[in-house]
Design a protein around this motif. Structure first.
Motif, mmCIF file in Angstrom:
data_model
loop_
_atom_site.group_PDB
_atom_site.id
_atom_site.type_symbol
_atom_site.label_atom_id
_atom_site.label_comp_id
_atom_site.label_asym_id
_atom_site.label_seq_id
_atom_site.Cartn_x
_atom_site.Cartn_y
_atom_site.Cartn_z
ATOM 1 N N ILE A 77 61.069 33.636 -38.853
ATOM 2 C CA ILE A 77 60.685 32.370 -38.897
ATOM 3 C C ILE A 77 61.185 31.530 -40.157
ATOM 4 N N VAL A 78 61.728 32.392 -41.114
ATOM 5 C CA VAL A 78 62.466 31.431 -42.263
ATOM 6 C C VAL A 78 63.590 31.024 -41.705
ATOM 7 N N ASN A 79 64.360 31.795 -40.980
ATOM 8 C CA ASN A 79 65.766 31.119 -40.376
ATOM 9 C C ASN A 79 65.088 30.038 -39.604
ATOM 10 N N GLU A 80 64.251 29.824 -38.732
ATOM 11 C CA GLU A 80 63.894 28.767 -37.741
ATOM 12 C C GLU A 80 63.574 27.642 -38.721
ATOM 13 N N GLU A 81 62.643 27.816 -39.638
ATOM 14 C CA GLU A 81 62.415 26.733 -40.448
ATOM 15 C C GLU A 81 63.436 26.129 -41.232
ATOM 16 N N LEU A 82 64.372 27.160 -41.493
ATOM 17 C CA LEU A 82 65.676 26.537 -42.516
ATOM 18 C C LEU A 82 66.507 25.596 -41.475
ATOM 19 N N ILE A 83 66.801 25.975 -40.257
ATOM 20 C CA ILE A 83 67.304 25.229 -39.387
ATOM 21 C C ILE A 83 66.662 23.883 -38.975
ATOM 22 N N ASN A 84 65.108 23.922 -39.201
ATOM 23 C CA ASN A 84 64.584 22.617 -38.955
ATOM 24 C C ASN A 84 64.626 21.731 -40.168
ATOM 25 N N VAL A 85 64.603 22.310 -41.169
ATOM 26 C CA VAL A 85 64.730 21.569 -42.486
ATOM 27 C C VAL A 85 66.027 21.153 -42.297
ATOM 28 N N LEU A 86 67.126 21.651 -42.116
ATOM 29 C CA LEU A 86 68.549 21.050 -41.794
ATOM 30 C C LEU A 86 68.736 20.002 -40.854
ATOM 31 N N GLY A 87 67.717 19.804 -39.836
ATOM 32 C CA GLY A 87 67.820 18.967 -38.913
ATOM 33 C C GLY A 87 67.845 19.261 -37.292
ATOM 34 N N GLY A 88 67.675 20.659 -37.238
ATOM 35 C CA GLY A 88 67.617 21.264 -35.724
ATOM 36 C C GLY A 88 68.867 21.126 -35.487
ATOM 37 N N GLU A 89 69.219 20.193 -34.395
ATOM 38 C CA GLU A 89 70.455 19.948 -33.656
ATOM 39 C C GLU A 89 71.590 19.514 -34.389
ATOM 40 N N THR A 90 72.792 19.494 -34.030
ATOM 41 C CA THR A 90 73.804 18.954 -34.800
ATOM 42 C C THR A 90 73.946 17.532 -33.939
ATOM 43 N N ARG A 91 74.072 16.467 -34.781
ATOM 44 C CA ARG A 91 73.964 14.989 -34.559
ATOM 45 C C ARG A 91 75.272 14.351 -34.335
ATOM 46 N N HIS A 92 75.842 14.123 -33.266
ATOM 47 C CA HIS A 92 77.403 13.684 -33.007
ATOM 48 C C HIS A 92 77.471 12.310 -33.058
ATOM 49 N N VAL A 93 78.457 11.788 -33.489
ATOM 50 C CA VAL A 93 79.025 10.399 -33.650
ATOM 51 C C VAL A 93 78.582 9.637 -32.602
ATOM 52 N N ARG A 94 77.839 8.433 -32.620
ATOM 53 C CA ARG A 94 77.586 7.651 -31.660
ATOM 54 C C ARG A 94 78.819 6.261 -31.397
ATOM 55 N N PHE A 95 79.409 6.338 -30.349
ATOM 56 C CA PHE A 95 80.574 5.510 -30.481
ATOM 57 C C PHE A 95 80.163 4.217 -29.646
#
Ligand code: GDP
Length: 298
Positions: A77-95
């Motif tokens: 649970i802590v792992n999933e919530e840490l991922i959440n607070v860090l933004g979930g998915e990687t956001r790539h550059v929009r060209f």
């Protein structure tokens, strides 16, 4: 950067190891200890509160599982919530659909902006782009020369003001750089803007003027992760003054407590896109929330 937090969490989890099932008291005690660990790591209070509320709710709702014991469930649970607070998915550059794409960097002086410009250029080049670095930080005496050195190291062209050619006017330099990029077939323009040591109205206005002149595809807010709680205040000021699409955390190699890294996404609602971990151009990468969470819980 997260050594102390990691150690604290490990201790919290190990005290759960002998439990067969978690009682309400166990959950509350665990939540309290995680709360202290996060506050000690300098995570912003609103972030800690939300984080703890999630952990408690999920720990209470956790089904008895054959695969995981209660301690493992809490770790998950802590792992999933840490991922959440860090933004979930990687956001790539929009060209941009029509090149050149424009990436504008904003942040305080000393945050690592100019270094980041060089890192980004090197990385984009390795991804098959032809970036142009633009020296629009005309405030700091050595910034233009520093960018030229970095450009040389990254093997990318640098657009800098020349005498009589909009010299002293970062808005004009930025505008001209876009025209230059079109002519010279650069598909990405990286604009390094001026910072100050503290938040300053004139700096914000200048950054906003550059933004209005070049309409960036991405505005990246560059923040030194070593400055702790100040990172949150600074991020909010830049959000209000200029606005930004993504965050770059720098100096993650430092020995600060890491709370800034865990707070900035939640506070600004903007994703952390890149991380800098040293002074060399290669000390840089795309930010992966799951890997960062994994490192914290390692
Ligand atoms: P700017 O004023 O925002 O353009 O900041 P600079 O790019 O000049 O960086 C300020 C200082 O921080 C320089 O000495 C850089 O070498 C150093 N620096 C930048 N990024 C990092 C990083 O990720 N880790 C470490 N340890 N130092 C960094």
């Amino acid at each position: 950067m997260f050594e102390t937090l990691s150690d604290r969490l490990t201790t919290v989890f190990s005290s759960l190891r002998s439990k067969g099932k978690l009682s309400e008291d166990d959950i509350n005690a665990t939540a309290r200890e995680i709360r202290v660990a996060l506050l000690e790591a300098d995570v912003a209070l609103p972030v800690v509160k939300d984080f703890i509320a999630q952990i408690k709710e999920r720990a209470r709702g956790a089904e008895v599982s054959r695969a995981l014991n209660p301690a493992q469930q809490v770790v998950q649970i802590v792992n999933e919530e840490l991922i959440n607070v860090l933004g979930g998915e990687t956001r790539h550059v929009r060209f941009a659909k029509t090149p050149p794409s424009v990436i504008m960097l904003a942040g305080l002086q000393g945050s690592g902006k100019t270094t980041l410009a060089g890192k980004l250029a090197r990385w984009l080049k390795s991804e098959g782009h032809a970036p142009l670095l633009v020296a629009a930080d005309l405030q700091r005496p050595n910034a233009v020369q520093q960018l030229q050195v970095l450009g040389e190291r990254a093997g990318t062209a640098v657009y800098a003001p020349e005498p009589g050619n909009g010299v002293g006017d970062p808005v004009e330099v930025s505008r001209q750089s876009i025209e230059h990029a079109k002519r010279a077939q650069h598909d990405v323009v990286i604009i390094d803007t001026a910072g100050r040591l503290g938040i300053d109205e004139e700096m914000m206005r200048q950054a906003a003027d550059i933004r209005d002149a070049v309409r960036p595809d991405e505005i990246l807010f560059v923040v030194d992760a070593m400055i702790g709680q100040d990172a949150v205040t600074t991020a909010q000021a830049f959000m209000d003054g200029v606005g930004f699409d993504g965050v770059v955390l720098t100096k993650l190699d430092g020995d600060a407590r890491g709370g800034a890294a865990l707070s900035v996404r939640h506070i600004t609602g903007r994703p952390i896109m890149f991380a800098s971990t040293g002074e060399k151009l290669e000390d840089f990468g795309v930010f992966h929330p799951d890997r960062m969470a994994g490192r914290i819980l390692d």
